[in-house]
Design an enzyme around this catalytic site. Structure first.
Site, PDB file in Angstrom:
ATOM      1  CE  LYS A   1       4.458   3.000  13.495  1.00 55.79           C
ATOM      2  NZ  LYS A   1       4.823   2.509  12.195  1.00 55.79           N
TER       3      LYS A   1
ATOM      4  N   PRO B   1      -3.567  -0.045  19.245  1.00 56.91           N
ATOM      5  CG  PRO B   1      -5.453  -1.296  18.687  1.00 56.91           C
ATOM      6  CD  PRO B   1      -4.773  -0.637  19.831  1.00 56.91           C
TER       7      PRO B   1
ATOM      8  CE1 TYR C   1      -1.105   3.725   9.828  1.00 61.33           C
ATOM      9  CE2 TYR C   1       0.220   2.533   8.245  1.00 61.33           C
ATOM     10  CZ  TYR C   1      -0.921   2.653   8.994  1.00 61.33           C
ATOM     11  OH  TYR C   1      -1.888   1.678   8.919  1.00 61.33           O
TER      12      TYR C   1
ATOM     13  CG  HIS D   1      -2.067  -0.936   1.130  1.00 56.94           C
ATOM     14  ND1 HIS D   1      -3.150  -0.889   1.967  1.00 56.94           N
ATOM     15  CD2 HIS D   1      -2.311  -1.941   0.262  1.00 56.94           C
ATOM     16  CE1 HIS D   1      -4.019  -1.831   1.625  1.00 56.94           C
ATOM     17  NE2 HIS D   1      -3.525  -2.498   0.601  1.00 56.94           N
TER      18      HIS D   1
ATOM     19  CE1 TYR E   1      -5.061   3.544   9.197  1.00 64.84           C
ATOM     20  CE2 TYR E   1      -5.453   3.626  11.564  1.00 64.84           C
ATOM     21  CZ  TYR E   1      -4.776   3.110  10.478  1.00 64.84           C
ATOM     22  OH  TYR E   1      -3.812   2.157  10.666  1.00 64.84           O
TER      23      TYR E   1
HETATM   24  P1  FAD Z   1       3.224 -12.026  21.520  1.00 63.32           P
HETATM   25  O1  FAD Z   1       2.800 -12.137  20.115  1.00 63.32           O
HETATM   26  O2  FAD Z   1       2.197 -11.743  22.552  1.00 63.32           O
HETATM   27  O3  FAD Z   1       3.977 -13.370  21.889  1.00 63.32           O
HETATM   28  C1  FAD Z   1       4.322 -13.688  23.216  1.00 63.32           C
HETATM   29  C2  FAD Z   1       4.291 -15.181  23.378  1.00 63.32           C
HETATM   30  O4  FAD Z   1       4.741 -15.525  24.689  1.00 63.32           O
HETATM   31  C3  FAD Z   1       2.874 -15.718  23.260  1.00 63.32           C
HETATM   32  O5  FAD Z   1       2.822 -16.721  22.272  1.00 63.32           O
HETATM   33  C4  FAD Z   1       2.560 -16.228  24.647  1.00 63.32           C
HETATM   34  O6  FAD Z   1       1.689 -17.349  24.631  1.00 63.32           O
HETATM   35  C5  FAD Z   1       3.940 -16.579  25.156  1.00 63.32           C
HETATM   36  N1  FAD Z   1       4.015 -16.649  26.618  1.00 63.32           N
HETATM   37  C6  FAD Z   1       3.326 -15.919  27.524  1.00 63.32           C
HETATM   38  N2  FAD Z   1       3.605 -16.311  28.766  1.00 63.32           N
HETATM   39  C7  FAD Z   1       4.532 -17.303  28.655  1.00 63.32           C
HETATM   40  C8  FAD Z   1       5.200 -18.121  29.614  1.00 63.32           C
HETATM   41  N3  FAD Z   1       4.946 -17.994  30.926  1.00 63.32           N
HETATM   42  N4  FAD Z   1       6.075 -19.051  29.166  1.00 63.32           N
HETATM   43  C9  FAD Z   1       6.301 -19.212  27.837  1.00 63.32           C
HETATM   44  N5  FAD Z   1       5.677 -18.467  26.893  1.00 63.32           N
HETATM   45  C10 FAD Z   1       4.810 -17.525  27.301  1.00 63.32           C
HETATM   46  N6  FAD Z   1      -0.620  -4.827  16.756  1.00 63.32           N
HETATM   47  C11 FAD Z   1      -0.775  -4.131  15.645  1.00 63.32           C
HETATM   48  O7  FAD Z   1       0.217  -3.548  15.193  1.00 63.32           O
HETATM   49  N7  FAD Z   1      -2.001  -4.096  14.989  1.00 63.32           N
HETATM   50  C12 FAD Z   1      -3.077  -4.800  15.451  1.00 63.32           C
HETATM   51  O8  FAD Z   1      -4.145  -4.790  14.853  1.00 63.32           O
HETATM   52  C13 FAD Z   1      -2.970  -5.534  16.624  1.00 63.32           C
HETATM   53  N8  FAD Z   1      -4.006  -6.238  17.114  1.00 63.32           N
HETATM   54  C14 FAD Z   1      -3.831  -6.929  18.273  1.00 63.32           C
HETATM   55  C15 FAD Z   1      -4.883  -7.659  18.807  1.00 63.32           C
HETATM   56  C16 FAD Z   1      -4.725  -8.358  20.007  1.00 63.32           C
HETATM   57  C17 FAD Z   1      -5.898  -9.136  20.587  1.00 63.32           C
HETATM   58  C18 FAD Z   1      -3.482  -8.322  20.678  1.00 63.32           C
HETATM   59  C19 FAD Z   1      -3.275  -9.053  21.991  1.00 63.32           C
HETATM   60  C20 FAD Z   1      -2.427  -7.615  20.122  1.00 63.32           C
HETATM   61  C21 FAD Z   1      -2.593  -6.912  18.930  1.00 63.32           C
HETATM   62  N9  FAD Z   1      -1.543  -6.201  18.363  1.00 63.32           N
HETATM   63  C22 FAD Z   1      -1.700  -5.513  17.248  1.00 63.32           C
HETATM   64  C23 FAD Z   1      -0.238  -6.175  18.946  1.00 63.32           C
HETATM   65  C24 FAD Z   1       0.688  -7.201  18.281  1.00 63.32           C
HETATM   66  O9  FAD Z   1      -0.036  -8.349  17.950  1.00 63.32           O
HETATM   67  C25 FAD Z   1       1.792  -7.484  19.258  1.00 63.32           C
HETATM   68  O10 FAD Z   1       2.498  -6.279  19.457  1.00 63.32           O
HETATM   69  C26 FAD Z   1       2.755  -8.585  18.813  1.00 63.32           C
HETATM   70  O11 FAD Z   1       2.105  -9.834  18.842  1.00 63.32           O
HETATM   71  C27 FAD Z   1       3.965  -8.604  19.723  1.00 63.32           C
HETATM   72  O12 FAD Z   1       4.721  -9.750  19.490  1.00 63.32           O
HETATM   73  P2  FAD Z   1       5.485 -10.449  20.688  1.00 63.32           P
HETATM   74  O13 FAD Z   1       6.173 -11.612  20.081  1.00 63.32           O
HETATM   75  O14 FAD Z   1       6.263  -9.448  21.433  1.00 63.32           O
HETATM   76  O15 FAD Z   1       4.342 -10.919  21.699  1.00 63.32           O
HETATM   77  C1  DHB Z   2      -4.837  -3.267  11.358  1.00 71.31           C
HETATM   78  C2  DHB Z   2      -4.771  -2.988  12.671  1.00 71.31           C
HETATM   79  C3  DHB Z   2      -4.363  -1.751  13.087  1.00 71.31           C
HETATM   80  O1  DHB Z   2      -4.260  -1.473  14.374  1.00 71.31           O
HETATM   81  C4  DHB Z   2      -4.053  -0.763  12.195  1.00 71.31           C
HETATM   82  O2  DHB Z   2      -3.691   0.449  12.649  1.00 71.31           O
HETATM   83  C5  DHB Z   2      -4.117  -1.041  10.881  1.00 71.31           C
HETATM   84  C6  DHB Z   2      -4.520  -2.306  10.453  1.00 71.31           C
HETATM   85  C7  DHB Z   2      -5.278  -4.589  10.901  1.00 71.31           C
HETATM   86  O3  DHB Z   2      -5.618  -5.430  11.746  1.00 71.31           O
HETATM   87  O4  DHB Z   2      -5.311  -4.830   9.687  1.00 71.31           O
END
Ligand code: FAD
Ligand code: DHB
Length: 391
Positions: free
Chosen positions: A298, A294, A384, A72, A201
């Site tokens: 980021k 969200p 962004y 995009h 948005y």
């Molecule tokens: P995570 O993906 O959370 O991975 C952490 C891992 O550690 C998990 O698999 C968990 O099960 C594991 N864990 C936890 N506790 C333990 C333990 N005790 N022992 C071993 N393992 C453990 N970001 C965006 O940019 N846009 C979005 O639209 C967006 N939507 C989101 C929706 C939801 C519901 C959530 C929760 C987050 C969203 N985010 C979004 C944020 C984004 O998904 C996260 O920033 C990203 O997943 C971060 O990656 P990570 O690997 O740091 O953490």
């Molecule tokens: C999506 C989520 C976001 O938080 C955003 O800013 C843009 C896109 C998505 O889930 O596609």
């Protein structure tokens, strides 16, 4: 068990870190509380910024992204009666890619499996020990119920917002900052072609709405809802009606196409940062150290950026016994963390409505400025589409 780097969490941060370390011959073991299927199917982020795509490509993880992802040039920002396109490529030379976190996760799992990476899924009782010595270790109970001890040179907490790593930094050493927002997002996935070519948005007096997508046949949409909202109160019809109103169905002939909703969930929003991101032989990366609302897309990108900074620091520490990069990891990563924390807060507060009419006028003024001034548009675009990894 013994390894060089014990990684807690098999989300994007943990698996990408194991992949980056392996490129330099550093061995790691990953432990994860959930099942592989559960982690792979969690619906989360959808937008990859420029430097995330560059990093994934540079380590052989870009093929499917380039084939199946969608590039995009920018986003639409709108409020009732007006829709404006911001072209990030014209403004900054950088684009973003639509490629779901589920897909990034699948690519990482496939790459790690091909390399024979040791990952223990469905562990319980994860605990971190002796982090301020050169012999830290992690204990856990494996999927068969056996107690395990994993000795390592370094422990990396990639265990997201609910894992134990963040709490393992002693009180008196750690600091934290938090902002809880007075609204949540109701997110849906729908089996319907997106009604837009790029993300919308939308500011609206009824509340923020966003139109995103996952593919040419799957749409992802969000509505601002009050905290404590129960999804059961939102029928499919109510969701599509609210989206149509807030996204401007009918304005200038634009139509929102509804379709079958396949997933519905409520996501609370907060900003959180814990510092430092390193304590002794423990390093924190991704959501384990910081959460963003969200709106700026980021969260996933920050997790990738953290491990992009951490991997070379660990290689230098473990291979060359040079602690310089490891010592500066927290400060380097936090520069970007705070930039993204500010940007996510700014996008969130500019677009989500409250009962305060004064706030609404400020938001509309800000939106007019961002969409009509080159400087305003470029500031948004630069943040962004993403700053360089080393920012
Ligand atoms: P995570 O993906 O959370 O991975 C952490 C891992 O550690 C998990 O698999 C968990 O099960 C594991 N864990 C936890 N506790 C333990 C333990 N005790 N022992 C071993 N393992 C453990 N970001 C965006 O940019 N846009 C979005 O639209 C967006 N939507 C989101 C929706 C939801 C519901 C959530 C929760 C987050 C969203 N985010 C979004 C944020 C984004 O998904 C996260 O920033 C990203 O997943 C971060 O990656 P990570 O690997 O740091 O953490
Ligand atoms: C999506 C989520 C976001 O938080 C955003 O800013 C843009 C896109 C998505 O889930 O596609």
């Amino acid at each position: 068990m013994r390894t060089e780097v014990a990684i807690i969490g098999a989300g994007p941060a943990g698996l990408l870190l194991s992949h980056l370390l392996a490129q330099d011959g550093i061995e790691s073991v990953v432990i994860e509380t959930r099942s592989a299927d559960y982690v792979a199917s969690r619906i989360r982020a959808g937008v990859l910024e420029h430097s995330t795509v560059e990093l994934l490509e540079s380590v052989g993880l870009g093929d499917r992204l380039r084939r199946e992802g969608d590039e995009h040039r920018g986003i639409y920002l709108q409020w009732p009666g007006e829709r404006h396109h911001l072209d990030f490529v014209d403004l900054t030379g950088r684009s973003v890619w639509i490629y779901g976190q589920t897909e990034v996760q699948k690519d990482l799992v496939a790459a790690r499996a091909a390399a024979g990476q040791e990952i223990h899924y469905e562990v319980t009782d994860t605990a971190l020990h002796d982090l301020d010595t050169e012999r830290p270790y992690v204990t856990f109970t494996d999927v068969d119920g056996a107690a395990q001890r994993l000795d390592a040179d370094v422990v990396v907490g990639c265990d997201g917002s609910f894992g134990p790593s963040r709490a393992a930094v002693p009180d008196g050493v750690k600091d934290s900052w938090e902002r809880v927002y007075p609204y949540s997002w109701l997110g849906i996935l729908a089996d319907v072609a997106p009604s837009t070519d790029e993300l919308i948005y939308a500011w609206h007096p009824d509340g923020f709405a966003m139109h995103s997508m996952r593919s040419s046949t799957v749409s992802r949409l969000y509505l601002q809802v009050p905290n404590g909202t129960d999804v059961a109160d939102w029928s499919d019809d109510r969701i599509w009606d609210s989206l149509a109103t807030r996204l401007g169905h009918g304005h200038d002939g634009w139509q929102l196409n509804p379709g079958p909703i396949t997933e519905k969930s409520v996501l609370p929003m907060r900003s959180f940062v814990q510092t430092p991101m390193r304590h002794g032989r423990l390093f924190l990366a991704g959501d384990a150290a910081h959460i963003v609302p969200p709106t700026g897309a980021k969260g996933l990108n920050l997790a990738v950026a953290d491990v992009g900074i951490l991997a070379p620091a660990l290689v230098a520490l473990l291979r060359k016994k040079d602690p310089t990069l490891a010592d500066s990891y927290s400060d380097n990563a936090l520069r970007r963390v705070w930039r993204c924390t500010h940007f996510s807060w700014w996008m969130t507060t500019m677009l989500h409505t409250s009962d305060d009419p004064f706030d609404a006028q400020l938001q509309l003024s800000q939106l007019r400025w961002v969409t009509s001034s080159w400087a305003g548009a470029t500031g948004l675009a630069e943040n962004y589409a993403g700053l360089p990894i080393g920012f």
